[in-house]
Design a protein around this motif. Structure first.
Motif, PDB file in Angstrom:
ATOM      1  N   GLU A   1       0.795  -1.237   0.000  1.00  0.00           N
ATOM      2  CA  GLU A   1       0.000   0.000   0.000  1.00  0.00           C
ATOM      3  C   GLU A   1       0.828   1.287   0.000  1.00  0.00           C
ATOM      4  OE1 GLU A   1      -2.919  -0.190   3.123  1.00  0.00           O
ATOM      5  OE2 GLU A   1      -4.063  -1.761   2.106  1.00  0.00           O
ATOM      6  N   VAL A   2       1.928   1.333   0.738  1.00  0.00           N
ATOM      7  CA  VAL A   2       2.659   2.599   0.864  1.00  0.00           C
ATOM      8  C   VAL A   2       3.746   2.778  -0.189  1.00  0.00           C
ATOM      9  CG1 VAL A   2       2.218   2.852   3.327  1.00  0.00           C
ATOM     10  CG2 VAL A   2       4.223   1.569   2.591  1.00  0.00           C
ATOM     11  N   ASP A   3       4.151   1.693  -0.870  1.00  0.00           N
ATOM     12  CA  ASP A   3       5.300   1.772  -1.777  1.00  0.00           C
ATOM     13  C   ASP A   3       4.920   1.449  -3.225  1.00  0.00           C
ATOM     14  OD1 ASP A   3       7.063   2.450   0.299  1.00  0.00           O
ATOM     15  OD2 ASP A   3       7.425   0.361   0.797  1.00  0.00           O
ATOM     16  N   ASN A   4       5.962   1.324  -4.058  1.00  0.00           N
ATOM     17  CA  ASN A   4       5.766   1.053  -5.481  1.00  0.00           C
ATOM     18  C   ASN A   4       5.065  -0.274  -5.730  1.00  0.00           C
ATOM     19  OD1 ASN A   4       7.251   3.347  -5.947  1.00  0.00           O
ATOM     20  ND2 ASN A   4       8.995   2.311  -6.873  1.00  0.00           N
ATOM     21  N   GLU A   5       4.360  -0.341  -6.851  1.00  0.00           N
ATOM     22  CA  GLU A   5       3.845  -1.603  -7.364  1.00  0.00           C
ATOM     23  C   GLU A   5       4.520  -1.890  -8.700  1.00  0.00           C
ATOM     24  OE1 GLU A   5      -0.639  -2.264  -5.734  1.00  0.00           O
ATOM     25  OE2 GLU A   5      -0.422  -0.801  -7.355  1.00  0.00           O
ATOM     26  N   VAL A   6       4.566  -3.162  -9.052  1.00  0.00           N
ATOM     27  CA  VAL A   6       5.087  -3.577 -10.354  1.00  0.00           C
ATOM     28  C   VAL A   6       3.918  -4.078 -11.186  1.00  0.00           C
ATOM     29  CG1 VAL A   6       6.659  -5.105 -11.589  1.00  0.00           C
ATOM     30  CG2 VAL A   6       7.300  -4.227  -9.338  1.00  0.00           C
ATOM     31  N   ILE A   7       3.684  -3.452 -12.322  1.00  0.00           N
ATOM     32  CA  ILE A   7       2.671  -3.908 -13.273  1.00  0.00           C
ATOM     33  C   ILE A   7       3.302  -5.016 -14.106  1.00  0.00           C
ATOM     34  CG2 ILE A   7       1.200  -3.232 -15.206  1.00  0.00           C
ATOM     35  CD1 ILE A   7       1.610  -0.263 -14.081  1.00  0.00           C
TER      36      ILE A   7
END
Length: 435
Positions: free
Chosen positions: A399-405
């Motif tokens: 929730e607080v950091d980057n996501e990878v698509i």
């Protein structure tokens, strides 16, 4: 004689605030279920007749959200759609008497440490043997594990010790047992949380024992990622980093809220550290664990903060180049020592300063993400959304950091680990293809 209704009670638990509250709600759920009381979390079907609201009282916005949630459910009770409304958590701990007076329609208010009293409302017994038996509010492949309660720090802005009390560590054995139980249920990543991780063990083992705990957790078979949240910078135990280097399943990730960089502000906040000491600490951490992801949290608009302080904070960010940064605007909290200071910065100005600071970090984040293009990372799949899979590297928390698509035609499941080659970088996200 009053006859009992044939309809069984169904309890919906609503959780507001931080991950520590979420764990409390999960434990409460586990206790209710063990007493054969049907329990759900954030129920969207609205087929429950009892609500327990686990509130947050950390800052003004959180208090407002908590009060609005209570009022919304009281309104449902008045319409006959709910039988009971109970309130627990930090807001209830701190303002119980006021809330009882202002919202008498609530059936009972409980503090943060009153789980047995809540269970009594259901004629249920507290079952001490239920270590790790929680109704997970998170997806089944990750979970938060609370290693201690309360805080002995005296930061001038913080009301958490008023709501959560003094620091109390759990035993290493109980935490390891809980981790084993969670792994048996399919959990692959645990996030260790506390008000202050680095203080862990001082009360029961008479030394900072987080490194000892990490070594034992790392040995739990099937536990693939261990993540550290909320470390305090003053007197930081560097042995934590030795444990990180010794075990592949301890993420090279550290969440260390610094709050500010101006010595004037750090002193006023009672942070027990200077800017120079923080810079030395960050440099030493990076030297000891090359490639570590450092996340920090800051406060904008503390009483007496000047434009020079804001500029110093921006310069500090440009120099230290943190991987992840979050920011709060200052909230003037009763009974904290900062409450004696004049809250002399308008809400609009606080927001403007926060925005200005995050603009600096946004640029740093994009540059750091761009450096990852062309590289391959191990990614934990979290969910499928809008037809695409989203996951995280070890350098990103939920929730607080980057996501990878993740671009792929292959069918993936939440909880899968996959290798992804990064093809695009955004300010706060990455995109890549399955290798």
């Amino acid at each position: 004689m009053k006859t009992k209704t044939l309809k069984r009670d169904k309890v919906n638990i609503i959780t507001l605030g931080c991950s520590k509250n979420m764990v409390d709600s999960e434990v409460l759920s586990g206790q209710l279920l063990a007493n054969e009381i049907e329990t759900v979390h954030e129920n969207e079907k609205l087929d429950h007749n009892i609500v327990i609201i686990n509130t947050c009282g950390f800052i003004d916005k959180a208090k407002e959200e908590s009060i609005n949630t209570i009022l919304d459910n009281v309104a449902l009770k008045k319409k006959g759609k709910l039988d009971k409304v109970y309130v627990t958590g930090c807001l209830s701990e701190r303002y119980k008497n006021n809330l009882e007076e202002e919202i008498p329609e609530v059936d009972a208010f409980f503090g943060t440490m009153e789980l047995p009293q809540i269970l009594k409302q259901f004629e249920a017994d507290y079952k001490g043997e239920l270590i790790g038996e929680r109704l997970l509010a998170t997806p089944s492949h990750y979970a938060y594990v609370k290693i201690s309660e309360g805080c002995n720090r005296t930061c001038s802005f913080c009301a958490i010790p008023l709501m959560r009390g003094q620091h109390v560590s759990r035993t290493i054995e109980s935490i390891v047992d809980e981790a084993k139980q969670l792994v048996k249920r399919g959990v692959k990543e645990i996030m260790l949380i506390a008000q202050e991780l680095t203080y862990y063990g001082l009360d029961i083992y008479k030394k900072r024992s987080l490194p000892d705990l990490l070594h034992q957790l790392a040995a739990v078979e099937g536990l693939q990622w261990i993540r550290l949240h909320y470390a305090y910078p003053s007197k930081f135990p560097m042995e934590i980093l030795d444990a990180m280097n010794a075990h592949d399943n301890i993420c090279k990730y550290l969440d260390m809220p610094l709050q500010h960089a101006s010595n004037n502000m750090l002193k006023a906040m009672k942070r027990q550290i200077t800017r120079e000491e923080m810079e030395d600490l960050v440099t030493a951490i990076r030297a000891k664990v090359p490639g570590i992801c450092l996340r920090t949290t800051l406060i904008a608009g503390f009483p007496g903060e000047t434009r020079d302080d804001v500029e110093e904070l921006k310069t500090f960010l440009q120099k230290m180049r943190f991987d992840r940064v979050g920011i709060f605007t200052y909230s003037h909290e009763e009974d904290t020592t900062a409450h004696d200071l004049e809250d002399n910065i308008s809400a609009e100005e606080k927001e403007e300063r926060a925005h200005e600071i995050m603009e600096v970090q946004q640029e740093i984040s994009l540059e750091k993400n761009a450096e990852k293009v062309g590289r391959v990372f191990k990614v934990l799949v979290d969910k499928k959304e809008s037809g695409r899979y989203l996951g995280r590297t070890e350098f990103d928390s939920v929730e607080v950091d980057n996501e990878v698509i993740i671009n792929t035609n292959k069918k993936l499941q939440p909880g899968d680990f996959v290798m992804v080659k990064i093809t695009k970088a955004y300010d706060y996200d990455l995109e890549g293809e399955l290798v």
